[in-house]
Design a protein around this motif. Structure first.
Motif, PDB file in Angstrom:
ATOM      1  N   ARG A  45      32.989  33.340  61.974  1.00  7.97           N
ATOM      2  CA  ARG A  45      32.814  32.969  60.439  1.00  7.97           C
ATOM      3  C   ARG A  45      31.397  32.439  60.640  1.00  7.97           C
ATOM      4  N   GLY A  63      26.378  39.646  60.972  1.00  8.23           N
ATOM      5  CA  GLY A  63      24.930  40.156  61.268  1.00  8.23           C
ATOM      6  C   GLY A  63      24.315  40.270  60.039  1.00  8.23           C
ATOM      7  N   LEU A 113      28.177  36.860  65.464  1.00  7.55           N
ATOM      8  CA  LEU A 113      29.112  37.705  65.662  1.00  7.55           C
ATOM      9  C   LEU A 113      29.805  37.580  67.066  1.00  7.55           C
ATOM     10  N   HIS A 145      45.405  37.832  50.976  1.00  8.89           N
ATOM     11  CA  HIS A 145      45.195  36.482  50.289  1.00  8.89           C
ATOM     12  C   HIS A 145      45.399  36.814  48.783  1.00  8.89           C
ATOM     13  N   ILE A 191      35.588  46.365  57.166  1.00 11.55           N
ATOM     14  CA  ILE A 191      36.231  46.480  55.738  1.00 11.55           C
ATOM     15  C   ILE A 191      35.337  46.727  54.559  1.00 11.55           C
ATOM     16  N   GLY A 232      37.818  35.913  65.185  1.00  7.53           N
ATOM     17  CA  GLY A 232      36.381  36.450  64.706  1.00  7.53           C
ATOM     18  C   GLY A 232      35.512  35.224  64.635  1.00  7.53           C
ATOM     19  N   SER A 286      35.122  40.906  62.428  1.00  5.48           N
ATOM     20  CA  SER A 286      36.109  40.142  61.900  1.00  5.48           C
ATOM     21  C   SER A 286      37.174  40.815  61.443  1.00  5.48           C
ATOM     22  N   ASN A 338      41.177  39.524  65.101  1.00 10.67           N
ATOM     23  CA  ASN A 338      40.243  38.468  64.835  1.00 10.67           C
ATOM     24  C   ASN A 338      40.326  37.759  63.338  1.00 10.67           C
ATOM     25  N   ARG A 378      22.752  50.588  66.498  1.00  9.35           N
ATOM     26  CA  ARG A 378      22.486  49.136  65.870  1.00  9.35           C
ATOM     27  C   ARG A 378      21.142  49.201  64.809  1.00  9.35           C
ATOM     28  N   PRO A 421      37.548  34.633  50.287  1.00  7.76           N
ATOM     29  CA  PRO A 421      38.826  34.790  50.907  1.00  7.76           C
ATOM     30  C   PRO A 421      38.722  36.340  51.654  1.00  7.76           C
ATOM     31  N   GLY A 422      37.459  36.941  51.787  1.00  3.32           N
ATOM     32  CA  GLY A 422      37.269  37.910  52.858  1.00  3.32           C
ATOM     33  C   GLY A 422      37.846  39.288  52.380  1.00  3.32           C
ATOM     34  N   SER A 480      32.063  47.750  54.339  1.00  5.20           N
ATOM     35  CA  SER A 480      31.271  49.154  54.379  1.00  5.20           C
ATOM     36  C   SER A 480      32.313  50.425  54.090  1.00  5.20           C
ATOM     37  N   PHE A 502      43.169  31.460  68.048  1.00  3.22           N
ATOM     38  CA  PHE A 502      44.776  31.284  67.673  1.00  3.22           C
ATOM     39  C   PHE A 502      45.776  31.394  68.775  1.00  3.22           C
ATOM     40  N   ALA A 537      32.903  34.510  54.432  1.00  3.12           N
ATOM     41  CA  ALA A 537      33.971  34.899  54.843  1.00  3.12           C
ATOM     42  C   ALA A 537      35.159  34.730  54.243  1.00  3.12           C
ATOM     43  N   TYR A 565      51.564  28.480  55.047  1.00  8.67           N
ATOM     44  CA  TYR A 565      50.415  27.912  55.016  1.00  8.67           C
ATOM     45  C   TYR A 565      50.568  26.266  54.701  1.00  8.67           C
ATOM     46  N   GLY A 576      45.161  38.263  58.853  1.00  6.73           N
ATOM     47  CA  GLY A 576      45.839  39.524  58.430  1.00  6.73           C
ATOM     48  C   GLY A 576      46.732  38.971  56.953  1.00  6.73           C
TER      49      GLY A 576
END
Ligand code: FAD
Length: 497
Positions: free
Chosen positions: A399, A249, A330, A62, A20, A397, A51, A56, A210, A436-437, A22, A274, A434, A291, A59
């Motif tokens: 972290r 990575g 990863l 946040h 997300i 995923g 992630s 992963n 890679r 609030p991502g 990039s 999960f 990671a 939550y 969703g």
């Protein structure tokens, strides 16, 4: 998306990783610098498989509507809304940008990636209720959290989330808040849509490629060595700017780039699982993201939550996360990731954290040793009548939590947020951590652009503000703008429940 080995032509910009971050930067650069050539290199067989992939992460869009770790109570019990307001403003930037992309034709329907889902905070016990009341009083007075509801009445809570009240002792003290403006976001779909949109504008997206090495050249550009995942062949391209959006990575690649700014940084990988149910009956009785509070000693990302998800047209419920440990950075990483990331410049920070974070170590060991029955009991704290057979365990995923040197004490500290690392001359940047991502990807990438392109940013501002009206402004103080962007994004993103 191409699996061909990277073209020989040298792009202006290389984005490492097809997640997300990039994707967001590719979209933003498409607005302000459409003539720059951009190449994305993703090591996996397709984009958004780490992630940012929908299974992963949880969703959750946040916006601090339900996450209790953004509203700590002070010694007098009063709750400080500052952090929550910051996160909410950051999410509003994302909403506006996604709305802009939809208006510009990125997708036929925003339902492909975003769904309105109420966000609920939930606590039990007298202490929890006192905290929840204070939190509600503090938030509801704030324009960003206007309309939030509070209840400690079991029958109201049962109307909000019937699945969580069925079978619960009616005498149990509970308290909750609800914000109907919450969302579920499929960040995997959003990443793919943004990268496809970018490809249509001429961005080259290479998968199965890679990035193996980053080396500074005498002319100031970066030599990017790319390895083909299938043939093992290597190719190099040269770029004026590199963003290391490689998720877990990122740390090893920034270390390879050898920029002084990465000195002292380390990473601590935490894996997660999960429980998921696709039972239509259970799903129909839980139309929210709920939550709770983290256990004592547990890190903020381990807060238990029960989420309604919509992924590829199918509803399900996700509960967790259950933390675990793997030395991989990863999901598709290597068992040597953690040991190989230890360098002379971060050894002190890493050892310091190993000594000071005993609560985290204890928590992770406890989580790892949990039996299936113990995990089920945790679920029953949320869904008292849950039956094991309805729920499957899925792996989330990885972290990589940031370890860094505390500038004051010089000691290693563990940080649960994200850290944007930028080279001194702005020719390279990378993102660690990671949280609030994905929800705050737009804010993170705008900050990157300000730091890496100080000469251009003022010229870019009008175009950015056209796409993201609250960029550089405060919604908390500009109530007219708040109303405008709220109405516009709700309409464009079809966020009416
Ligand atoms: C369990 C869990 C729950 C979460 N829940 C939420 C949530 O509810 N809401 C939220 O907003 N955020 C959440 N997050 C955080 C969010 O998922 C991440 O912040 C976000 O997806 C990170 O995006 P990214 O692009 O930086 O990384 P990624 O999506 O991991 O993408 C990095 C990409 O780089 C590739 N890559 C790595 N190394 C190389 C290399 N050398 N060369 C080429 N490619 C490479 C990887 O294959 C990967 O595709 C959660 C995360 C986890 C783990």
């Amino acid at each position: 998306m191409s699996t061909e080995l990277a073209p020989v032509t040298d792009p202006d910009v290389v984005l490492v990783g097809g997640g997300i971050m990039s994707a967001t930067l590719a979209s933003l650069l498409g607005i302000v610098a459409p003539d720059w050539s951009v190449a994305v290199f993703e090591s996996g067989p397709s984009v958004a498989e780490e992630s940012s992939g929908p299974w992963n992460n949880a969703g959750t869009g946040h916006a601090a509507l339900c996450e209790l770790n953004y509203t700590p109570a002070g010694p007098d019990g009063r709750v400080d809304a500052t952090k929550a307001a910051t996160i909410n403003e950051q999410f509003q930037l994302s909403r506006q940008f996604w709305s802009h992309l939809v208006r510009r034709g990125m997708t036929g329907s925003p339902k492909d990636f975003i769904t309105p889902v109420p966000h609920i905070s939930f606590v039990t016990g007298e202490k929890g209720r006192a905290y929840m009341r204070n939190r509600y009083t503090s938030l509801v007075a704030h324009p960003l959290f206007e309309g939030m509801e509070y209840t400690d009445d079991p029958s109201t809570f049962a109307e909000w989330v019937p699945l969580m009240m069925a079978g619960r002792d009616p005498a149990e003290v509970i308290a909750a808040t609800r914000a109907v403006a919450g969302t579920d976001v499929n960040f995997g779909a959003l990443t793919r849509l943004q990268l496809e949109d970018a490809e249509n504008r001429g961005v080259h997206v290479h998968v199965g490629q890679r990035v193996d090495d980053l080396e500074r050249m005498d002319d100031g550009r970066w030599k990017v060595t790319v390895e083909d995942a299938v043939t093992g062949e290597h190719r190099t391209v040269r770029a004026r700017f590199v963003f290391v959006g490689a998720g877990g990575g990122a740390l090893p690649l920034l270390q390879k780039a050898g920029i002084p700014e990465i000195g002292g940084f380390g990473g601590f990988p935490v894996s997660g699982q999960f429980l998921r149910t696709r039972s239509p009956e259970l799903v129909s009785r839980h139309q929210a993201k709920v939550y709770g509070q983290a256990a004592v000693g547990a890190p903020p990302m381990s807060v238990p939550h029960l989420d309604l998800r919509l992924v590829d047209g199918e509803y399900s419920l996700l509960f967790g996360p259950y933390a675990g440990f793997s030395p991989k950075f990863l999901k598709a990483g290597s068992m040597f990731d953690l040991p190989l990331s230890v360098k002379p410049n971060n050894l002190g920070s890493m050892l310091g954290v190993a000594r000071t974070e005993l609560a985290l170590t204890r928590y992770l060991i406890g989580e790892l040793l949990q039996s299936r029955a113990a995990r089920h009991r945790t679920l029953q704290g949320f869904v008292p009548l849950a039956e094991q057979g309805d729920w499957d365990m899925i792996t989330a995923g990885q972290r990589v939590q940031v370890i860094k040197k505390d500038p004051n004490s010089g000691k290693g500290i563990l940080q649960f947020g994200t850290e944007l690392i930028t080279g001194a001359d702005g020719s390279i940047a990378g993102l660690l951590g990671a949280s609030p991502g994905a929800s705050t990807a737009v804010s993170a990438m705008l900050t990157l652009m300000e730091r890496c392109f100080p000469q251009q940013i003022d010229g870019w501002r009008p175009a950015l503000q056209e796409a993201i009206p609250s960029y550089g402004r405060s919604l908390a103080t500009d109530l007219t703008l708040l109303r405008e962007v709220r109405d516009e994004t709700t309409k464009t993103l079809e966020l009416v429940g």
